[in-house]
Scaffold this motif. Structure first.
Motif, PDB file in Angstrom:
ATOM      1  N   MET A 365       0.795  -1.074   0.164  1.00 43.16           N
ATOM      2  CA  MET A 365      -0.041  -0.107   0.133  1.00 43.16           C
ATOM      3  C   MET A 365       0.393   1.365  -0.245  1.00 43.16           C
ATOM      4  O   MET A 365       0.121   1.890  -0.383  1.00 43.16           O
ATOM      5  CB  MET A 365      -0.994  -0.077   1.234  1.00 43.16           C
ATOM      6  N   GLY A 366       1.805   0.898   0.616  1.00 38.32           N
ATOM      7  CA  GLY A 366       2.957   2.385   0.529  1.00 38.32           C
ATOM      8  C   GLY A 366       3.246   3.238  -0.929  1.00 38.32           C
ATOM      9  O   GLY A 366       3.288   4.357  -0.995  1.00 38.32           O
ATOM     10  N   ARG A 367       3.371   1.842  -1.352  1.00 33.76           N
ATOM     11  CA  ARG A 367       4.181   2.412  -3.233  1.00 33.76           C
ATOM     12  C   ARG A 367       1.806   2.747  -3.840  1.00 33.76           C
ATOM     13  O   ARG A 367       2.330   3.762  -4.580  1.00 33.76           O
ATOM     14  CB  ARG A 367       4.013   0.749  -3.647  1.00 33.76           C
ATOM     15  N   ILE A 368       1.086   2.679  -3.474  1.00 33.82           N
ATOM     16  CA  ILE A 368       0.094   2.619  -3.731  1.00 33.82           C
ATOM     17  C   ILE A 368       0.080   4.097  -3.560  1.00 33.82           C
ATOM     18  O   ILE A 368       0.063   4.999  -4.391  1.00 33.82           O
ATOM     19  CB  ILE A 368      -1.136   2.192  -3.544  1.00 33.82           C
ATOM     20  N   VAL A 369       0.440   4.417  -2.356  1.00 38.72           N
ATOM     21  CA  VAL A 369      -0.140   6.347  -2.066  1.00 38.72           C
ATOM     22  C   VAL A 369       0.872   6.945  -2.987  1.00 38.72           C
ATOM     23  O   VAL A 369       0.799   8.219  -2.760  1.00 38.72           O
ATOM     24  CB  VAL A 369       0.639   6.100  -0.517  1.00 38.72           C
ATOM     25  N   ARG A 408      -6.601   5.192  -2.527  1.00 38.34           N
ATOM     26  CA  ARG A 408      -6.383   6.258  -3.486  1.00 38.34           C
ATOM     27  C   ARG A 408      -7.639   7.045  -3.716  1.00 38.34           C
ATOM     28  O   ARG A 408      -7.384   8.384  -3.558  1.00 38.34           O
ATOM     29  CB  ARG A 408      -6.750   5.412  -5.212  1.00 38.34           C
ATOM     30  N   ASN A 409      -8.489   6.247  -2.665  1.00 34.81           N
ATOM     31  CA  ASN A 409      -9.898   8.094  -2.905  1.00 34.81           C
ATOM     32  C   ASN A 409      -8.773   8.806  -1.231  1.00 34.81           C
ATOM     33  O   ASN A 409      -9.876   9.829  -1.798  1.00 34.81           O
ATOM     34  CB  ASN A 409     -11.520   6.773  -2.134  1.00 34.81           C
ATOM     35  N   ALA A 410      -8.869   8.254  -0.512  1.00 36.25           N
ATOM     36  CA  ALA A 410      -8.125   9.394   0.503  1.00 36.25           C
ATOM     37  C   ALA A 410      -7.057  10.105  -0.007  1.00 36.25           C
ATOM     38  O   ALA A 410      -7.438  11.307   0.980  1.00 36.25           O
ATOM     39  CB  ALA A 410      -7.439   8.367   1.397  1.00 36.25           C
ATOM     40  N   VAL A 411      -6.613  10.082  -1.484  1.00 35.76           N
ATOM     41  CA  VAL A 411      -5.054  10.424  -1.212  1.00 35.76           C
ATOM     42  C   VAL A 411      -6.374  11.954  -2.054  1.00 35.76           C
ATOM     43  O   VAL A 411      -6.120  13.119  -2.436  1.00 35.76           O
ATOM     44  CB  VAL A 411      -4.285  10.064  -2.498  1.00 35.76           C
ATOM     45  N   ASP A 412      -7.273  11.519  -3.452  1.00 35.23           N
ATOM     46  CA  ASP A 412      -7.824  12.176  -4.575  1.00 35.23           C
ATOM     47  C   ASP A 412      -9.137  12.876  -3.830  1.00 35.23           C
ATOM     48  O   ASP A 412      -8.741  14.403  -4.307  1.00 35.23           O
ATOM     49  CB  ASP A 412      -8.615  11.352  -5.104  1.00 35.23           C
TER      50      ASP A 412
END
Length: 688
Positions: A365-369, A408-412
């Motif tokens: 998940m670190g890479r996803i962020v 991804r939603n948390a970042v976007d």
């Protein structure tokens, strides 16, 4: 072992090395410059590079060589460790993982990405690379020559005055050879450092009839004249650390020529026999890594299924003994009790085989962020908590997609851009916290951000526009938040690489429900949003309380039950409508009649002849489940309904009883939510 098996083992070891690499980078990022951590990261990349070279994986070796060069500069303190350097190392780690996966699966690696990252890595050490050029160091490293070279090396000319003579005693264990290491390569590396003489000690070699080919009997005594330091000598042996007994000391006597006959181990006494360097003290002789064995996952699955059948058969035998009316003091009853205890012990050990920490999942998940932050242009930091929390491997594998969507939603959607955050008095870098913990016999995973929170007026407006609710609907904050899980719902009007297509949160809901779990949302305007995922520890077996509800047998998970009670009439208080509460130690707990919820009887306010099971949900809410009676407490095998039937609100799964009948396993929290009247049930808004 065939070459294909060796290759498969190499890629399995690469996964472990990549995990060590990511662990080290996280430690460097959090704790600052630590030489030992940098060395550990360097060794991980070096090991991947060495194994890749043995199999001719040129693209992997070239990139690992570039990465290794940067790490070498970091450990030699030629390169200052900054946030930008760590960020680039993270991306190099991600790409190295991609290259390993590409070589393992036989797909084409991303060459353009390799070249771009290689140039950036070289620029850290040597300065910017001119456009259109490929760094010379990006080529394949010079391969080693593995031909036979005699080990007895004459000293030759007189040593240089500034050279130092070291004595070395090296005794490998059998594990060193089992792991594919060879002392010859170590001696060749030492020979490159100076003048080396080697003698072998064969005193421990037994006679041929007593010789075990799997044991190690040889020891070596070496004398090295070199300008290098003792630390450099230890570095040669760092890859066999723990697999051998090693002593290195400064020898003031002149180095002798190679003896004609092997000498015993005591022929080179150290200058101080009782003194050992701190490094020697940290590496006790005979210490070896913990033994492990790799097992095909299908075999583990079959073993778990067989254990499930064993538990069912144990229940069948117990049922037969009970129906036969045998005394509990007979040998049969005693043997059955022992069989029950052994079945439970076998089940616990077998389930522990599949239990794995969530750490590898969190690292992915670190890479996803990082990728989402690059696309959105936001500065994001991921904090992980509870990485050692163990979950069934099947659960971990099926959590990848839901967590990816939420992060991804948390970042976007959740985090603001740096300018907006600074204007609101927040640090420009947003923080997402990914945590895992055991709670009430379940696993609770939370994804929390410190962003702006859910814009509920906007959510309501979009829901009305899409026809999900009528314009005059009165929704609570929690009910408004749950609109995000409706299919096709998106708060982004513009389609981006991250969101706006209306696919995501409804997939999260479906995936979590398929695992027998639940997902909830808590949000505070201006402070952030937290997604909570509650999952069962395992998908195979659970401890349950078998109860009777209007003539139907049901199972309530024992981990959710706080206490059981038979209420007095004065403890029951009726509410307006069909609701009732029970007084428990000066608090009122809502009563949920399981018979009424599942349609087995009409609502009633008389609970004097019922048994109440006081249960606690993941959100610390308490409910009293009303049942007719309690049969017993037993271990039951979980049989999912989603694959063959579908999701039933309030039902987590089913099980097979000792008499062959099927009993439903109740989900206490979902049952309570199903029984609770809401203002929007008429609009068929699914509860999460």
């Amino acid at each position: 072992m065939s070459m294909a098996d060796i290759r498969a083992t190499f890629f399995q070891e690469c996964e472990e090395l990549l995990e060590q690499l990511r662990d080290g980078l996280e430690q460097i990022e959090g704790e600052g410059d630590c030489l030992e951590t940098v060395n550990a990261v360097f060794r991980a990349v070096h090991s991947i590079k060495g194994g890749g070279a043995a199999f001719g994986l040129d693209a992997l070796v070239r990139f690992a060589h570039q990465f290794e060069t940067v790490l070498d500069a970091m450990r030699a303190e030629r390169l200052t460790i900054t946030d930008d350097v760590i960020g680039l190392c993270y991306r190099a780690s991600d790409h190295l993982s991609d290259l390993v996966a590409a070589e393992r699966d036989g797909t084409e690696p991303a060459h353009d990405t390799s070249e771009d990252l290689a140039k950036r890595l070289v620029a850290l050490v040597e300065g910017p690379v001119p456009p259109g050029t490929v760094p010379e160091t990006a080529g394949t490293p010079t391969p080693e020559t593995f031909g036979f070279v005699p080990l007895a090396i004459p000293i030759g000319p007189t040593a240089d005055p500034q050279d130092t003579t070291f004595g070395i005693e090296f005794t490998p264990t059998a594990a060193l050879f089992t792991n594919g290491n060879d002392p010859v390569h170590l001696f060749r590396t030492l020979r490159e450092m100076g003048d080396l003489s080697v003698s072998v000690d064969t005193v421990s070699v037994p006679t041929l009839d007593a010789l075990d080919p799997h044991n190690s009997y040889l020891a070596w005594s070496l004398r090295l004249v070199t300008s290098e330091s003792e630390h450099a000598i230890h570095d040669v042996f760092e890859f066999v650390e723990g697999l051998c007994s090693l002593r290195v000391w400064l020898d003031a006597e002149p180095a002798p020529t190679v003896p004609d006959m092997p000498a015993p181990a005591e022929h080179v006494p150290p200058s101080d026999p009782g003194a050992a360097s701190p490094r020697e003290a940290a590496k006790p002789a005979g210490q070896s890594p913990k033994a492990t064995v790799r097992v095909d996952l299908d075999l583990v699955d079959r073993l778990i299924n067989l254990v499930g059948e064993l538990v069912i058969n144990q229940a069948v035998l117990a049922q037969c003994v009970a129906e036969a009316g045998l005394s509990t003091h007979t040998d049969i009853s005693a043997g059955l009790d022992e069989f029950k205890n052994l079945s439970r012990e076998v089940q616990e050990y077998v389930m522990s085989i599949r239990a794995q920490p969530v750490k590898p999942l969190f690292q992915r998940m670190g890479r996803i962020v990082r990728e989402a932050s690059d696309i959105s242009g936001k500065s994001v930091r991921l904090v992980t908590v509870g990485e050692t929390t163990e979950v069934d491997k099947t659960v971990i594998e099926r959590l990848v997609d839901p967590l990816t969507h939420i992060l991804r939603n948390a970042v976007d959607h959740g985090l603001e851009v740096p300018e907006t955050r600074e204007a609101a008095g927040k640090p420009p870098q947003g923080t997402i916290t990914l945590s895992a913990a055991h709670r009430s016999g379940r696993v609770l995973i939370e994804i929390a951000d410190d962003g702006a929170g859910i814009n509920r007026p906007k959510v309501r407006e979009i829901a009305i526009t899409k026809g999900l609710i009528p314009p005059d609907a009165v929704l609570s904050e929690a009910e408004t938040d749950k609109l995000l899980f409706q299919p096709g719902f998106s708060t982004n009007a513009v389609v981006t690489d991250l969101s706006g297509r209306g696919v995501g949160m409804d997939v999260v809901k479906s995936a979590i429900q398929a695992l027998g779990g639940r997902v909830g949302i808590q949000s505070a305007p201006g402070k952030g949003t937290t997604f909570s995922i509650s999952l069962p520890l395992t998908l195979a077996v659970l401890d349950g309380m078998v109860v009777d509800v209007a003539g139907q047998t049901m199972v309530v998970p024992i981990t959710a039950i706080v206490e059981t009670m038979r209420p007095r009439p004065e403890d029951i208080h009726a509410l307006a409508g069909d609701g009732s509460v029970v007084s428990v130690r000066d608090t009122f707990v809502p009563i949920v009649d399981l018979g009424t919820v599942f349609g087995h009887r009409h609502p009633s306010k008389d609970f004097s002849d019922r048994v109440l099971l006081l249960v606690e949900t993941d959100q610390n809410d308490r409910w009293a489940l009303a049942v007719d009676s309690i049969h017993d407490q037993r271990q039951v095998v979980i049989k999912g309904l989603e694959a063959n039937y579908g999701h039933v609100p309030g039902v987590a799964a089913a099980t097979i009883l000792g008499d062959g009948k099927i009993a439903l396993i109740i989900d206490p929290e979902e049952t309570a939510v199903r029984a609770r009247p809401t203002a929007i049930q008429s609009f068929v808004l699914d509860e999460v």
